[in-house]
Design an enzyme around this catalytic site. Structure first.
Site, PDB file in Angstrom:
ATOM      1  N   HIS A 122      25.469 -24.371  -8.220  1.00 58.37           N
ATOM      2  CA  HIS A 122      24.719 -24.664  -7.377  1.00 58.37           C
ATOM      3  C   HIS A 122      25.304 -25.157  -6.038  1.00 58.37           C
ATOM      4  O   HIS A 122      26.671 -25.503  -6.360  1.00 58.37           O
ATOM      5  CB  HIS A 122      23.606 -25.888  -7.552  1.00 58.37           C
ATOM      6  CG  HIS A 122      22.571 -26.018  -6.484  1.00 58.37           C
ATOM      7  ND1 HIS A 122      22.813 -26.919  -5.537  1.00 58.37           N
ATOM      8  CD2 HIS A 122      21.330 -25.984  -6.708  1.00 58.37           C
ATOM      9  CE1 HIS A 122      21.637 -27.063  -5.144  1.00 58.37           C
ATOM     10  NE2 HIS A 122      20.705 -26.465  -5.576  1.00 58.37           N
ATOM     11  N   ASP A 199      26.825 -30.879 -14.194  1.00 59.50           N
ATOM     12  CA  ASP A 199      25.800 -30.986 -13.512  1.00 59.50           C
ATOM     13  C   ASP A 199      24.495 -30.727 -14.470  1.00 59.50           C
ATOM     14  O   ASP A 199      24.424 -29.626 -15.028  1.00 59.50           O
ATOM     15  CB  ASP A 199      25.792 -29.940 -12.564  1.00 59.50           C
ATOM     16  CG  ASP A 199      24.518 -29.605 -11.595  1.00 59.50           C
ATOM     17  OD1 ASP A 199      23.505 -30.353 -12.065  1.00 59.50           O
ATOM     18  OD2 ASP A 199      24.559 -28.718 -10.603  1.00 59.50           O
ATOM     19  N   GLN A 202      19.385 -29.235 -14.418  1.00 58.44           N
ATOM     20  CA  GLN A 202      18.360 -28.072 -14.908  1.00 58.44           C
ATOM     21  C   GLN A 202      18.798 -28.191 -16.599  1.00 58.44           C
ATOM     22  O   GLN A 202      17.967 -27.493 -17.342  1.00 58.44           O
ATOM     23  CB  GLN A 202      19.079 -26.868 -14.693  1.00 58.44           C
ATOM     24  CG  GLN A 202      19.129 -26.239 -13.273  1.00 58.44           C
ATOM     25  CD  GLN A 202      17.696 -26.616 -12.655  1.00 58.44           C
ATOM     26  OE1 GLN A 202      16.561 -26.437 -13.407  1.00 58.44           O
ATOM     27  NE2 GLN A 202      17.333 -26.617 -11.281  1.00 58.44           N
ATOM     28  N   LYS A 225      13.025 -33.365 -11.021  1.00 55.12           N
ATOM     29  CA  LYS A 225      12.988 -32.216 -12.053  1.00 55.12           C
ATOM     30  C   LYS A 225      12.634 -32.585 -13.353  1.00 55.12           C
ATOM     31  O   LYS A 225      12.261 -31.949 -14.103  1.00 55.12           O
ATOM     32  CB  LYS A 225      14.238 -31.653 -11.883  1.00 55.12           C
ATOM     33  CG  LYS A 225      14.900 -31.215 -10.443  1.00 55.12           C
ATOM     34  CD  LYS A 225      16.241 -30.445 -10.715  1.00 55.12           C
ATOM     35  CE  LYS A 225      16.862 -29.798  -9.203  1.00 55.12           C
ATOM     36  NZ  LYS A 225      16.110 -29.039  -8.692  1.00 55.12           N
ATOM     37  N   CYS A 363      20.276 -21.704  -3.541  1.00 55.60           N
ATOM     38  CA  CYS A 363      21.280 -22.641  -3.299  1.00 55.60           C
ATOM     39  C   CYS A 363      22.633 -22.172  -4.277  1.00 55.60           C
ATOM     40  O   CYS A 363      23.213 -23.064  -4.806  1.00 55.60           O
ATOM     41  CB  CYS A 363      21.042 -23.962  -3.482  1.00 55.60           C
ATOM     42  SG  CYS A 363      19.625 -24.571  -2.132  1.00 55.60           S
TER      43      CYS A 363
END
Length: 404
Positions: A122, A199, A202, A225, A363
């Site tokens: 991202h 990261d 997700q 999220k 993104c």
């Protein structure tokens, strides 16, 4: 497994209509809907114990502080960190990644030093490092991937040199859905004495994440999220690393003592939490985590895996369907194009049929360049989505395709 119909009752927005069509919300990788228990808890705190946290001696400040720090413990247990000292509250994944890129570069990197990222990152895990490259002359090196969307680990290992200072990669691609082998990535980096930033935007909403098992050095994720409020997130950092990093911002909350000659700082995590935190949102995040835990992270994972398999099978029935990302280990994201239909046209027309999907480059423009495309439509699933909604998506795509 849980009762999906009962779960959906916790999210009243899912029963609304859009353009006189039942809403089918499949944009969960961008943000999830919020259960009533989260909204009720935040409203209750605003109504009854709204006062600035820490340092206040009055009753409401003490109560608000207890809720705020209880939320930190909830997060610690959720990710299995060793200590609440390793849990820094941020505005989201993006701020966590920027915090590490800025402070780590300031403390440990000089011109010519290298950071390893992957081709599927991202922008939030590319641009912060590029800002440091512009300031200090550090170099970004990129892990390539196969056409299926799987990182090439042998190529990754060959990227290491004596100038490699940190690895920063996503656990799950927000475009491809690929679940990267982060434990292998971390093991290889640590064999070169290089720390790793993950990261987790997700991954944290969809699967159990365990900091001690994973053994990453930093891990960032966002509340919005994972059924919590917007504007709040978490940066996990191993205590020994947080001790070594300089502050990210200056101001109230993060100071121990200030004079015009010198300032000393609090210990982590407060060292990285300048200013008034969104203590209402941290309470909401804790309630969202409680909600997910009550359903069971393994149950959530199984439900979403089954839904993703079913959706993939159904979508492949559509003539001209092209799915991007078919890794062996994949999460609840499907990015696609149909024939020569522009992804923006597809998304706009699906919207008129009540289907909410994301369109564009998500993104991740370098990944789009690798795929040779400008963008995709993306359906992403959550714990409250159903096979009936997948069927509605497929029927709507078929209807759009006939128009072209």
């Amino acid at each position: 497994m849980y009762d999906i119909n009962k779960v959906r009752e916790d999210f009243p927005i899912l029963s609304r209509t859009v353009y006189d069509k039942p809403l089918v919300y499949l944009d969960n990788a961008a943000t999830t809907q919020k259960p009533l228990c989260v909204l009720d808890a935040m409203r209750e705190e605003y109504l009854n114990v709204n006062a600035n946290v820490h340092r206040g001696v009055h009753w409401m400040s003490q109560q608000a502080t207890e809720l705020h720090e209880a939320a930190r413990e909830t997060v610690r247990a959720f990710i299995n960190a060793k200590s609440t000292s390793e849990v820094v509250f941020t505005r989201g994944t993006t701020e966590g990644l920027n915090l590490v890129a800025s402070t780590f570069s300031d403390a440990f990197m000089k011109e010519g030093d290298e950071v390893i990222v992957s081709v599927m990152e991202h922008h939030s895990n590319i641009v912060p490092w590029q800002l440091q490259a512009n300031k200090k002359g550090i170099v970004l090196k990129v892990i390539p991937m196969t056409d299926k969307g799987e990182l090439l680990l042998e190529d990754y290992e060959r990227l290491f040199t004596d100038k490699t200072r940190i690895v920063s990669v996503t656990e799950v691609s927000n475009v491809l859905g690929t679940i990267n082998p982060v434990e292998d990535i971390i093991r290889i980096a640590h064999s070169h004495n290089v720390p790793v930033m993950i990261d987790g935007a997700q991954s944290a909403p969809h699967m159990k994440v365990d900091m001690q098992q994973m053994d990453c050095d930093f891990f960032a994720f966002s509340g919005h999220k994972m059924y919590g409020p917007t504007g709040v997130g978490v940066l996990y950092g191993k205590e020994e690393w947080l001790d070594k990093l300089p502050p990210y911002q200056g101001g109230g909350e993060m100071i121990e003592h200030v004079s015009f000659e010198k300032t000393t700082f609090e210990q982590p995590p407060l060292k990285f939490e300048a200013g008034t935190p969104d203590y209402i949102a941290t309470h909401g995040l804790a309630k969202a985590i409680d909600y997910m835990n009550a359903l069971g992270m393994e149950n959530i994972r199984q439900h979403e895996e089954e839904l993703t398999r079913y959706a993939t099978m159904r979508l492949k029935e559509i003539e001209g369907m092209r799915i991007f990302g078919e890794a062996t280990h994949k999460d609840a994201v499907i990015s696609f194009q149909v024939g020569n239909i522009h992804h923006m046209d597809m998304g706009t027309l699906l919207d008129r049929l009540g289907i909410a999907v994301r369109t564009g480059h998500h993104c991740a423009q370098p990944l789009m360049d690798r795929l040779g495309i400008l963008g995709t439509a993306r359906a992403s699933f959550a714990l409250y989505n159903t096979k009936e909604e997948v069927d509605a998506l497929v029927a709507a795509i078929q209807r759009v395709a006939k128009m072209f």
